[in-house]
Structure formats: structure tokens, C-alpha cells
Design an enzyme around this catalytic site. Structure first.
Site, PDB file in Angstrom:
ATOM      1  CB  SER A 268      -5.632   0.697 -16.782  1.00 53.51           C
ATOM      2  OG  SER A 268      -4.353   0.192 -16.463  1.00 53.51           O
ATOM      3  CG  ASP A 269      -6.756   0.997 -10.062  1.00 59.27           C
ATOM      4  OD1 ASP A 269      -5.560   0.895  -9.733  1.00 59.27           O
ATOM      5  OD2 ASP A 269      -7.662   1.223  -9.250  1.00 59.27           O
ATOM      6  CD1 TRP A 270       0.172  -1.201 -11.010  1.00 56.93           C
ATOM      7  CD2 TRP A 270      -1.078   0.609 -11.398  1.00 56.93           C
ATOM      8  NE1 TRP A 270       1.011  -0.158 -11.342  1.00 56.93           N
ATOM      9  CE2 TRP A 270       0.279   0.966 -11.595  1.00 56.93           C
ATOM     10  CE3 TRP A 270      -2.046   1.584 -11.616  1.00 56.93           C
ATOM     11  CZ2 TRP A 270       0.686   2.246 -11.967  1.00 56.93           C
ATOM     12  CZ3 TRP A 270      -1.643   2.869 -11.995  1.00 56.93           C
ATOM     13  CH2 TRP A 270      -0.308   3.180 -12.162  1.00 56.93           C
TER      14      TRP A 270
END
Length: 738
Positions: A268-270
Site C-alpha cells: 500500500s501507499d502510506w
């Protein structure tokens, strides 16, 4: 009695210890045997893991790491930002820099500069060097490269990507990934998918046709998976079909994992994860950066509050989610670990070496684009030049230390002023003045420039009036609302009063070279008044030396624009339909221009750009001749070969990027006027002629059929166009597909 008790206790301890050792000895250690197939090793490790250990693999344990399985000797995964350099170490639970002394890296040029080289060999060199630096720092995953398509010049992260054309990005990303991963470090290609703006990036829902999705926005990701064999991929913040891209059933499960057979890890992106069940069932493997981390909660083991942590474990134990779901994620993560940190044969890497700085400089030099050279002002003739006025804040500004996730702690970055002074300071008089002063927008307002704009302008005019040549270093920077993560640009114009200053300078000195630092196109209303313009990009550690090499003629510029330069913002397809197309209305956005992105839009609508996609000048000239195809008829299974001769008709060596576009004038669906399907970089000595061949697989001429949900090459006539840019076509060949 006391001795008997002690003896009995000793025997009990010994018995327990022996039992424990025997239990350890009974572990199936096949997963440690590198002579075994990796899939056998994965199943060996998985069979011995507890449910808790499997879940622990699936979420972060710090800002940039996730757990391994300590009991089995399986190490943790360490990631780091790195689209063009390995980011400085940060604290465990905080974005603050850790202030260690051994993380000053090589800063490589921004990816728009690499894209401007149109050179797969340079992409391989880039990936190899970056992978070596990441390996030296013991990283398992480098978060890059970025291959989102340049849709609007407003996107704050355009400088991190590879331009507006899917074929160009797909061609360059493959050798980049392959060479990077040879170091035993995973590339994590980002941001999948449709993350083409920063405004509302964490909530906007993109409405797009299937054709545009598959023809424009997915090809580079597909190439990264199917040809580059990337080991990791990062989800995007935004939504597609009202599902967040970090857990999106269509993008992750159907397209990525089923259709493309991706066997790697989706990260996931942060802060890109929003729901436990959806994250579990819709394709996410490792959840990073969710808000319930150690920075915002002081409780112990705050990372266990992630969606793919304790709540995921509870659902598995309660039978709400089948255990095979976590098994699939664990297999993928174990595969990543065995490919990287548990690969004992991977090289050791190297860091901030002279070789890496040389590669960085070579890429920067190869990507610089000469946009205009009226009266052949460049290369500079030092037999006639005695004084140089250097004007502009970007002449003395470091760019690698800003921009968001791409921010670097470079070992050094040579500015243009430093390079100019070192190279020419003993030959000519160089006078520097700032000319303009930037200001920094903040959440609270604006931090004003400490300089007086009128004073800066007056001093610049004074210096320019007494110089033989003016070198104006302007463009953008990496302040907020310039080229910066999290913020789109708010104007197509150059900031800080640069246009007005350049117009005034042109009135008093005709010998002006304007060097643009940016990762995107900008309005140039003064273009007719400025004789020489250079697109210099963000060139990394050797940026200044690269620019000076081109200005002096030590390097003949050969870069070509990886995106179009519209004359005005409204000429861009993304801005031709009002707010609904950009930035969207109430978090809904429609890509109204559909497949007509960049030059496809300009060609179809017959809008002349200021500078076209693929355009770039040289200090020499080239002549294209005798373009022919090997046959006149092909089938879909064939590869067409275009042959032509290219001659350097000038007086110095140089390199030309020849481009091949295809079109189908009569089709059952709308097709662009032309689409890039091949290119090659040809190096020639003065007067030299070469015969050049470009291979064109016919299957790549397909369009995506929304009716059959498949790629289709329709029979009929196709036009193959050979050119120096998208609007400078030299020859055409007509062929028939049966």
C-alpha cells in the site's frame, strides 16, 4: 533433601532444554536450502508458521519495515523511497531524519530527464546503479520507479514519472527494473493506477473508459510486470470505480494477479489502506503507513492496530475470512524475502561511488533538451565572450533535497553556478545576481521571499547590460505548488515574476540563454523574444556539470521532450472540459479526453504546440532518407521492419532519436492520428551515414476493444510514419494488415 531437589530441578531443566532442541531439530529447514526451487522453499516455511506469524508479515512494524519470522530465521523486509536515490534513514516511528553519517547518497536525475534520453541502455545503467546503492544500504525494496502518465502539467509529481506516452514509459521501465533487481533488491513500481494528480489524491474517484485505462494508463505497469518481472508494486491513493486502488478488486485481483499473473507483493501507499475486509480480499499484501502507527499513538505495539493486523487476525480466527487468503499473502511476501534479503548470492553493492556520479552525469547530459538555438548562440564561443551574466535563483539552488518522497540527502549536488565558475572562471568574467526570489507557501499562509523584487530586477538588468551573454537559470523548484509531492501547481505560468524579468532582459541584451529547471511544461509567453532555450530538468548530483557540458559544446545535446509543450493550458486535453476533467467535482473526476492524451490530443484537434512531443535540437543536423518496409502486407503475428538511412550532415558528432508512429486512417473505432510504436538513438560522426532498422511487432498496433474486452488489430491499411518528433514527420510508408 536440598541436593535431591536441586538435582531434580536440574534434570527437569535439562530435559526441557533437550526437548526444545529436539523440537528445533525437527523443523523442516528446506526453506533455508537455496538449491531447492523457490516455490518448494515457500511451502516449507509456510507449513511451519503460525497464523499469528503469517498475519505479522502483512503489516508494517516501523515507518519503512515489516516483520519477518524470527523464530524461523526469516528476516524482516526493509523498504526505502528511491525513485532517483536512496532516501536518508528516518526514525523508527517518525519521519524525522535519523541523522546518521553514512547515508549520503548519489542523487540521480529525475525520471523525466531519463525519459528525455529515449535510451533503454541508460535506463539499465540507472537501475543498476540505484540498485547497487540500495543493496549497500541493506534495503530489500526500493520504492520506485514511477510510471504514472503525464496527463496535466499541473501534476506535482510529473518530475517523478516518464512522460505522456505509454510506449516510451513501458520501454524504459523494463531495463530499469531488470538491472535494479540484479542486485537482489526489489523494484516497487508505483503508483498503480491513475494517480495522475496530487490535489485530492487520497480521495478522488477516477471515471475512465476501459480503452483509456488499458491503452494509456496501464501499459507501463503491464510491461513492468510481464517483461520487467518486477517483484513488488505499490497501490495508488485514489479510487477507481469507487474502490481505493490499494484494495481494488478489478485492478489488483483481476488485472494484476489474474490477467498479468503477477507473483510479487502489492504494497500500500502510506495511508492508502482504509478497511480490513477489503484490504484482505481485494489484493493488498503489505499494509504500510496507516494512521494508527507509533507517531500518532503512544500505546505499545501500535502497528498491531493496522487493518491487516489484529483485526485481520480476529477475522481469520472467527472464520470470517478463509486462511487461504493470508496464505496467499504470506507466500508472496516469502517469495520477496527469498529473492532479496535471503538470497546469499546477491552482490554487496556500492554507494556514492565515482562510477555512480559518472552515470548520474551521463544520464543528465543525455536528457537535456535544446528547445531553441536562434543564431546558433550555443555552444558558447569563448573566443568572443569576455563577460557572462548569470541570473536566476536556480543557478545556485540545490534541488535534490526537496520534493516529498523523492527528497534526498545527497553526498553533493553541483549547482550550475559552481560548475560555471570552476569551468570558466579563469577565462571569462562571471557575475551572478539572483534576479528573482522564491517564496514558500505553507499550510498557514506564505513565507515571503526575504528579497525585494524590484531591487533584484534592477540589479539583474544592470548586470545584463554589461555582459556579452546572459545565462538565465529559472523555471520551477520543489517548493509547495511547484514540483512537489502532495501539491499540484496552481498556474501554468512561471512563478516569481520570471516572465516579466525575461522580457525586460531581452530588451537590453539579445544574447540570452534561458535554462529551465522543471519536471513539467510551463507557459513561455516570452519565447519569441528569447533566442536560446534549454530544458535542463533536475539533474541530480552532477546537474551543474551536465548543464555546463552542453552549454560549452563538450556534449552535443540529444534529448527529446517526453511530453508536449502546449502554448497555453487550455490546449491540454485534461483542461479542455472544465472542472469535471480536472481536478474533478466533489471528488469525482472524468477523463473526458479519453485516449487522446498529450500529442494524441494536439494532433487530433489540430492544435499546434509550442514544442512537440519528441522534439529536441542538436548542434549538428541530420538527414533521413530511403524509408522502406520489408513487406507491404503483414499478419498480426508478424514483425514489420522499417529500414532507413540517417546522415549527420553537420560538422560535429551527435546523436539523433528517430521515432516511428503508426496510424490506422479507417478503423471501426476512433484512433489517434498517430501513436509512438518504436524509436532508436543513433550516434553519428560528422558526415557519417548509417542504415537503421526498427522492429515493429504488429500485435502492438492493437486497440483495446471494449466490446470483447481484448486487444484487436483490425485488418486494413496502416501508415508508418518516421520522424524527428511527433510533428516533424520525414517519411511515410503504407502497409496492409491481413
Amino acid at each position: 533433601m536440598k541436593k535431591k531437589i536441586l538435582r531434580s530441578l536440574s534434570c527437569t531443566i535439562a530435559f526441557c532444554a533437550i526437548g526444545t532442541l529436539n523440537g528445533y531439530a525437527q523443523l523442516n529447514k528446506t526453506y533455508l536450502d537455496e538449491s531447492q526451487p523457490i516455490e518448494v522453499r515457500i511451502e516449507s516455511a509456510l507449513s511451519q508458521m503460525t497464523l499469528e506469524e503469517k498475519v505479522a508479515l502483512c503489516h508494517a512494524q516501523s515507518k519503512f519495515s515489516s516483520k519477518g519470522v524470527p523464530r524461523l530465521g526469516i528476516p524482516e523486509v526493509w523498504m526505502n523511497d528511491g525513485p532517483f536515490g536512496v532516501r536518508a534513514e528516518v526514525l523508527w516511528d517518525d519521519w524525522a531524519v535519523a541523522n546518521v553519517t553514512n547515508d549520503s547518497c548519489t542523487a540521480f536525475p529525475a525520471l523525466t530527464c531519463l525519459a528525455a534520453s529515449f535510451d533503454p541502455e541508460l535506463a539499465a545503467m540507472y537501475g543498476k546503479a540505484l540498485g547497487e546503492e540500495a543493496r549497500y544500504r541493506n534495503k530489500s525494496v526500493i520504492l520506485g520507479p514511477g510510471v504514472n502518465i503525464y496527463r496535466t502539467p499541473f501534476n506535482g509529481r510529473n518530475f517523478e514519472y516518464m512522460g505522456e506516452d505509454p510506449f516510451l514509459a513501458a520501454t524504459l521501465v523494463v531495463p530499469y527494473i531488470q538491472s535494479l533487481q540484479q542486485n537482489g533488491v526489489a523494484a516497487c513500481v508505483k503508483h498503480y493506477a491513475l494517480n495522475n494528480q496530487e490535489v485530492w489524491r487520497d480521495s478522488v474517484n477516477v471515471q475512465i473508459s476501459d480503452r483509456a485505462l488499458h491503452e494509456i494508463y496501464l501499459p507501463a505497469f503491464k510491461a513492468a510486470v510481464e517483461k520487467g518481472k518486477t517483484w513488488a508494486l505499490m497501490g495508488a491513493y485514489n479510487r477507481y470505480k469507487y474502490e481505493f486502488c490499494c484494495h481494488n478488486d478489478i485492478l489488483l485481483n483481476k488485472i494484476l494477479k489474474l490477467d498479468w499473473k503477477f507473483d510479487g507483493v502489492v504494497v500500500s501507499d502510506w495511508n492508502g489502506t482504509h478497511n480490513t475486509r477489503e484490504a484482505a480480499l481485494k489484493g493488498l499484501d503489505i499494509e504500510m503507513g496507516t494512521f494508527t502507527d507509533g507517531m500518532s499513538k503512544t500505546e505499545i505495539n501500535a502497528y498491531n492496530n493496522y487493518y491487516l493486523a489484529s483485526d485481520f487476525l480476529r477475522m481469520l480466527k472467527d472464520g470470517e475470512i478463509d486462511e487461504e487468503v493470508v496464505n496467499d499473502k504470506a507466500r508472496r511476501i516469502l517469495r520477496l524475502i527469498f529473492r532479496t534479503v535471503m538470497n546469499t548470492k546477491r552482490p554487496f553493492g556500492s554507494f556514492a561511488s565515482p562510477e555512480h556520479f559518472a552515470i548520474s552525469r551521463h544520464i543528465a547530459e543525455s536528457g537535456i533538451v535544446l528547445l531553441k538555438n536562434q543564431n546558433n548562440l550555443l555552444p558558447l564561443d569563448f573566443a568572443k565572450i569576455k563577460t557572462i551574466a548569470v541570473i536566476g535563483e536556480n543557478a545556485d539552488r540545490i534541488h535534490s533535497n526537496a520534493g516529498g518522497a523523492s527528497k534526498l540527502k545527497a553526498k553533493y549536488e553541483i549547482t550550475p553556478l559552481q560548475a560555471l565558475t570552476k569551468r570558466w572562471g579563469d577565462k571569462v568574467k562571471i557575475t551572478y545576481t539572483r534576479g528573482y526570489g522564491s517564496y514558500t507557501p505553507t499550510f498557514e499562509g506564505v513565507i515571503p521571499s526575504p528579497y525585494n523584487a524590484d531591487s533584484l530586477k534592477n540589479e539583474a538588468l544592470k548586470v545584463a547590460a554589461n555582459a556579452d551573454v546572459v545565462l538565465f537559470f529559472g523555471g520551477l523548484n520543489k517548493n509547495r505548488h511547484q514540483d512537489n509531492e502532495g501539491f499540484d501547481r496552481q498556474s501554468y505560468d512561471l512563478p516569481y515574476g520570471q516572465p516579466e524579468l525575461l522580457i525586460e532582459l531581452a530588451k537590453i541584451n539579445k544574447n540570452i540563454v534561458f535554462i529551465i529547471a522543471s519536471g513539467t511544461a510551463t507557459a513561455l509567453p516570452f519565447e519569441k523574444d528569447i533566442p536560446t532555450i534549454v530544458q535542463g530538468w533536475y539533474g541530480g548530483s552532477e546537474a551543474g556539470n551536465a548543464i555546463v557540458s552542453v552549454l560549452s559544446g563538450e556534449v552535443n545535446p540529444s534529448g527529446k521532450l517526453p511530453f508536449s509543450y502546449p502554448k497555453k493550458l487550455e490546449d491540454c486535453g485534461a483542461h479542455a472540459f472544465g472542472e469535471i476533467a480536472y481536478p474533478g467535482i466533489k471528488n469525482d473526476q472524468k477523463y473526458m479526453e479519453d485516449i487522446l492524451v498529450g500529442y494524441r490530443w494536439l494532433d487530433t484537434k489540430k492544435i499546434k504546440p509550442l514544442y512537440a512531443f519528441g522534439y529536441g535540437m542538436s548542434y549538428t543536423t541530420f538527414k533521413y532518407r530511403k524509408a522502406t518496409t520489408d513487406r507491404k502486407e503483414y499478419t498480426v503475428a508478424d514483425t514489420a521492419t522499417l529500414t532507413f538511412t540517417l546522415t549527420n550532415t553537420g560538422e560535429r558528432e551527435g546523436a539523433e532519436i528517430a521515432q516511428v508512429y503508426i496510424s490506422q486512417p479507417k478503423a471501426s473505432v476512433m484512433r489517434p492520428v498517430k501513436e509512438l510504436k518504436g524509436f532508436t538513438k543513433v550516434k553519428l560522426q560528422a558526415g557519417e551515414t548509417k542504415t537503421v532498422k526498427i522492429q515493429l511487432p504488429v500485435k502492438e498496433w492493437a486497440f483495446y476493444s471494449e466490446t470483447s474486452q481484448s486487444w484487436v488489430v483490425e485488418p486494413g491499411e496502416f501508415v508508418i510514419s518516421l520522424g524527428a518528433s511527433s510533428d516533424d514527420i520525414k517519411h511515410k510508408c503504407v502497409v496492409t494488415i491481413k
